[in-house]
Design a protein around this motif. Sequence first.
Motif, PDB file in Angstrom:
ATOM      1  N   ALA A   1       0.830  -1.203   0.000  1.00  0.00           N
ATOM      2  CA  ALA A   1       0.000   0.000   0.000  1.00  0.00           C
ATOM      3  C   ALA A   1       0.862   1.249   0.000  1.00  0.00           C
ATOM      4  CB  ALA A   1      -0.923   0.028   1.220  1.00  0.00           C
ATOM      5  N   ASN A   2       0.383   2.265  -0.680  1.00  0.00           N
ATOM      6  CA  ASN A   2       0.880   3.625  -0.515  1.00  0.00           C
ATOM      7  C   ASN A   2      -0.322   4.419  -0.031  1.00  0.00           C
ATOM      8  OD1 ASN A   2       2.403   5.952  -0.546  1.00  0.00           O
ATOM      9  ND2 ASN A   2       2.150   6.292  -2.747  1.00  0.00           N
ATOM     10  N   THR A   3      -0.342   4.750   1.253  1.00  0.00           N
ATOM     11  CA  THR A   3      -1.519   5.351   1.850  1.00  0.00           C
ATOM     12  C   THR A   3      -1.259   6.787   2.274  1.00  0.00           C
ATOM     13  OG1 THR A   3      -3.174   5.128   3.624  1.00  0.00           O
ATOM     14  CG2 THR A   3      -0.924   4.434   4.140  1.00  0.00           C
ATOM     15  N   THR A   4      -2.298   7.590   2.276  1.00  0.00           N
ATOM     16  CA  THR A   4      -2.181   8.927   2.840  1.00  0.00           C
ATOM     17  C   THR A   4      -2.332   8.837   4.354  1.00  0.00           C
ATOM     18  OG1 THR A   4      -4.550   9.313   2.528  1.00  0.00           O
ATOM     19  CG2 THR A   4      -3.085  10.066   0.788  1.00  0.00           C
ATOM     20  N   ILE A   5      -1.526   9.622   5.068  1.00  0.00           N
ATOM     21  CA  ILE A   5      -1.570   9.678   6.531  1.00  0.00           C
ATOM     22  C   ILE A   5      -1.775  11.129   6.948  1.00  0.00           C
ATOM     23  CG2 ILE A   5      -0.272   9.322   8.672  1.00  0.00           C
ATOM     24  CD1 ILE A   5      -1.184   6.737   7.352  1.00  0.00           C
ATOM     25  N   GLY A   6      -2.819  11.383   7.723  1.00  0.00           N
ATOM     26  CA  GLY A   6      -3.118  12.735   8.169  1.00  0.00           C
ATOM     27  C   GLY A   6      -2.293  13.155   9.365  1.00  0.00           C
ATOM     28  N   ARG A   7      -2.154  14.466   9.504  1.00  0.00           N
ATOM     29  CA  ARG A   7      -1.400  15.047  10.622  1.00  0.00           C
ATOM     30  C   ARG A   7      -2.320  15.944  11.457  1.00  0.00           C
ATOM     31  NH1 ARG A   7       2.143  16.329   6.080  1.00  0.00           N
ATOM     32  NH2 ARG A   7       3.832  14.794   5.947  1.00  0.00           N
ATOM     33  N   PRO A   8      -1.898  16.282  12.681  1.00  0.00           N
ATOM     34  CA  PRO A   8      -2.715  17.168  13.525  1.00  0.00           C
ATOM     35  C   PRO A   8      -3.014  18.521  12.890  1.00  0.00           C
ATOM     36  CG  PRO A   8      -1.071  16.054  14.866  1.00  0.00           C
ATOM     37  CD  PRO A   8      -0.744  15.724  13.432  1.00  0.00           C
TER      38      PRO A   8
ATOM     39  N   PHE B   1       2.561  -6.931  10.012  1.00  0.00           N
ATOM     40  CA  PHE B   1       2.092  -5.768   9.257  1.00  0.00           C
ATOM     41  C   PHE B   1       2.095  -4.524  10.141  1.00  0.00           C
ATOM     42  CE2 PHE B   1      -1.659  -3.129   8.163  1.00  0.00           C
ATOM     43  CZ  PHE B   1      -1.283  -2.727   6.896  1.00  0.00           C
ATOM     44  N   ARG B   2       1.570  -4.632  11.347  1.00  0.00           N
ATOM     45  CA  ARG B   2       1.511  -3.497  12.259  1.00  0.00           C
ATOM     46  C   ARG B   2       2.914  -3.048  12.666  1.00  0.00           C
ATOM     47  NH1 ARG B   2      -2.058  -3.755  17.717  1.00  0.00           N
ATOM     48  NH2 ARG B   2      -0.650  -5.506  18.145  1.00  0.00           N
ATOM     49  N   ALA B   3       3.826  -4.004  12.846  1.00  0.00           N
ATOM     50  CA  ALA B   3       5.190  -3.666  13.253  1.00  0.00           C
ATOM     51  C   ALA B   3       5.891  -2.813  12.198  1.00  0.00           C
ATOM     52  CB  ALA B   3       5.988  -4.941  13.518  1.00  0.00           C
ATOM     53  N   TYR B   4       5.562  -3.023  10.941  1.00  0.00           N
ATOM     54  CA  TYR B   4       6.127  -2.190   9.877  1.00  0.00           C
ATOM     55  C   TYR B   4       5.353  -0.875   9.738  1.00  0.00           C
ATOM     56  CZ  TYR B   4       7.639  -0.445   5.374  1.00  0.00           C
ATOM     57  OH  TYR B   4       8.124   0.362   4.385  1.00  0.00           O
ATOM     58  N   ALA B   5       4.029  -0.967   9.804  1.00  0.00           N
ATOM     59  CA  ALA B   5       3.193   0.188   9.482  1.00  0.00           C
ATOM     60  C   ALA B   5       3.289   1.305  10.509  1.00  0.00           C
ATOM     61  CB  ALA B   5       1.740  -0.258   9.328  1.00  0.00           C
ATOM     62  N   GLU B   6       3.291   0.963  11.785  1.00  0.00           N
ATOM     63  CA  GLU B   6       3.232   2.001  12.814  1.00  0.00           C
ATOM     64  C   GLU B   6       4.415   2.970  12.767  1.00  0.00           C
ATOM     65  OE1 GLU B   6       0.354  -0.044  16.180  1.00  0.00           O
ATOM     66  OE2 GLU B   6       2.534  -0.241  16.395  1.00  0.00           O
ATOM     67  N   PRO B   7       5.675   2.499  12.696  1.00  0.00           N
ATOM     68  CA  PRO B   7       6.771   3.482  12.588  1.00  0.00           C
ATOM     69  C   PRO B   7       6.778   4.237  11.268  1.00  0.00           C
ATOM     70  CG  PRO B   7       7.626   1.231  12.489  1.00  0.00           C
ATOM     71  CD  PRO B   7       6.186   1.126  12.885  1.00  0.00           C
ATOM     72  N   ALA B   8       6.336   3.587  10.189  1.00  0.00           N
ATOM     73  CA  ALA B   8       6.271   4.282   8.905  1.00  0.00           C
ATOM     74  C   ALA B   8       5.255   5.419   8.965  1.00  0.00           C
ATOM     75  CB  ALA B   8       5.898   3.289   7.799  1.00  0.00           C
ATOM     76  N   MET B   9       4.113   5.167   9.583  1.00  0.00           N
ATOM     77  CA  MET B   9       3.094   6.196   9.730  1.00  0.00           C
ATOM     78  C   MET B   9       3.569   7.321  10.638  1.00  0.00           C
ATOM     79  SD  MET B   9      -0.125   3.558  10.136  1.00  0.00           S
ATOM     80  CE  MET B   9      -1.145   4.775  10.960  1.00  0.00           C
ATOM     81  N   GLN B  10       4.248   6.975  11.734  1.00  0.00           N
ATOM     82  CA  GLN B  10       4.723   7.989  12.663  1.00  0.00           C
ATOM     83  C   GLN B  10       5.750   8.896  12.007  1.00  0.00           C
ATOM     84  OE1 GLN B  10       3.370   8.629  15.744  1.00  0.00           O
ATOM     85  NE2 GLN B  10       4.580  10.482  15.429  1.00  0.00           N
ATOM     86  N   ALA B  11       6.576   8.326  11.136  1.00  0.00           N
ATOM     87  CA  ALA B  11       7.568   9.133  10.426  1.00  0.00           C
ATOM     88  C   ALA B  11       6.897  10.183   9.559  1.00  0.00           C
ATOM     89  CB  ALA B  11       8.465   8.225   9.580  1.00  0.00           C
ATOM     90  N   VAL B  12       5.788   9.835   8.925  1.00  0.00           N
ATOM     91  CA  VAL B  12       5.061  10.796   8.090  1.00  0.00           C
ATOM     92  C   VAL B  12       4.384  11.848   8.963  1.00  0.00           C
ATOM     93  CG1 VAL B  12       3.132  11.059   6.476  1.00  0.00           C
ATOM     94  CG2 VAL B  12       4.731   9.166   6.206  1.00  0.00           C
TER      95      VAL B  12
ATOM     96  N   SER C   1       5.373  12.951  11.768  1.00  0.00           N
ATOM     97  CA  SER C   1       6.401  13.831  12.331  1.00  0.00           C
ATOM     98  C   SER C   1       7.062  14.714  11.284  1.00  0.00           C
ATOM     99  CB  SER C   1       7.476  12.991  13.037  1.00  0.00           C
ATOM    100  OG  SER C   1       6.910  12.219  14.074  1.00  0.00           O
ATOM    101  N   ALA C   2       6.820  14.433  10.016  1.00  0.00           N
ATOM    102  CA  ALA C   2       7.448  15.195   8.931  1.00  0.00           C
ATOM    103  C   ALA C   2       6.484  16.277   8.443  1.00  0.00           C
ATOM    104  CB  ALA C   2       7.832  14.248   7.794  1.00  0.00           C
ATOM    105  N   SER C   3       6.831  16.884   7.327  1.00  0.00           N
ATOM    106  CA  SER C   3       5.964  17.887   6.697  1.00  0.00           C
ATOM    107  C   SER C   3       5.985  17.658   5.189  1.00  0.00           C
ATOM    108  CB  SER C   3       6.430  19.303   7.026  1.00  0.00           C
ATOM    109  OG  SER C   3       7.756  19.515   6.539  1.00  0.00           O
ATOM    110  N   GLY C   4       5.031  18.265   4.504  1.00  0.00           N
ATOM    111  CA  GLY C   4       4.980  18.104   3.063  1.00  0.00           C
ATOM    112  C   GLY C   4       4.386  16.763   2.661  1.00  0.00           C
ATOM    113  N   LEU C   5       4.483  16.449   1.387  1.00  0.00           N
ATOM    114  CA  LEU C   5       3.865  15.240   0.860  1.00  0.00           C
ATOM    115  C   LEU C   5       4.643  13.967   1.164  1.00  0.00           C
ATOM    116  CD1 LEU C   5       2.584  16.342  -2.666  1.00  0.00           C
ATOM    117  CD2 LEU C   5       1.215  15.725  -0.674  1.00  0.00           C
ATOM    118  N   CYS C   6       5.932  14.101   1.488  1.00  0.00           N
ATOM    119  CA  CYS C   6       6.786  12.917   1.714  1.00  0.00           C
ATOM    120  C   CYS C   6       6.801  12.007   0.486  1.00  0.00           C
ATOM    121  CB  CYS C   6       6.327  12.121   2.937  1.00  0.00           C
ATOM    122  SG  CYS C   6       6.410  13.030   4.494  1.00  0.00           S
TER     123      CYS C   6
END
Length: 214
Positions: free
Chosen positions: A84-91, A109-120, A122-127
Amino acid sequence: MKTLIQQDTWARREHFAFFGRMSSPMHSLTTQVPCEPAYRYCREHGISFFLHYLHQTLIAVNACDNLRYRIEGDQVVQYDRIHANTTIGRPDHSFGFCPVQFDPDFQQFRAYAEPAMQAVISASGLCFSEECQRQDVIHFSAIPWVAFEGLTHAHHSGFPDSVPKVSVGKLHQRDGKLVLPVATFAHHGLADAYHIHQFLERLEYGLNHPPCLT
């Protein structure tokens, strides 16, 4: 891994030729998928409902042969596994693109997904990275504010896009059932309405027969 489709003997060769000539070959379908058992299970076990339905979406996509076809140049290939290439929303209500590796086992799956989502988050822009341009994915988005009954996506007219898109909307009650809006977009040369039915049937099964995830 992927397999090259021999188009001269392919059962869809005429469908592919016919729809492939069209400037907008993607077709869409929107429906409401019952999901109360999975939602309650996730609430009871402290599991992210978003991750659960994303995982079930990928299980359903991988179970459908036609949703694993991709057009690469003048060739058609079928991938063994779709991610998947998913969009992740930010605050701040912006979002970024997040590649998520599929594994049939939810814990992996969760072990990979959770840190990948957190990285997005914590970042800015489209990544938007090279990883986001992979073909062995679906493009996935969650729209948790709207119980939509129809949806379109921005697209570049004439751009050769064969990656299916799946969007999920706001959880809501309909006819006494808890349901999720689900919109699908697929290249008509590769998949028909029947194949979307196969995908939705498997997704509905997964959301109504939640496995033991703990």
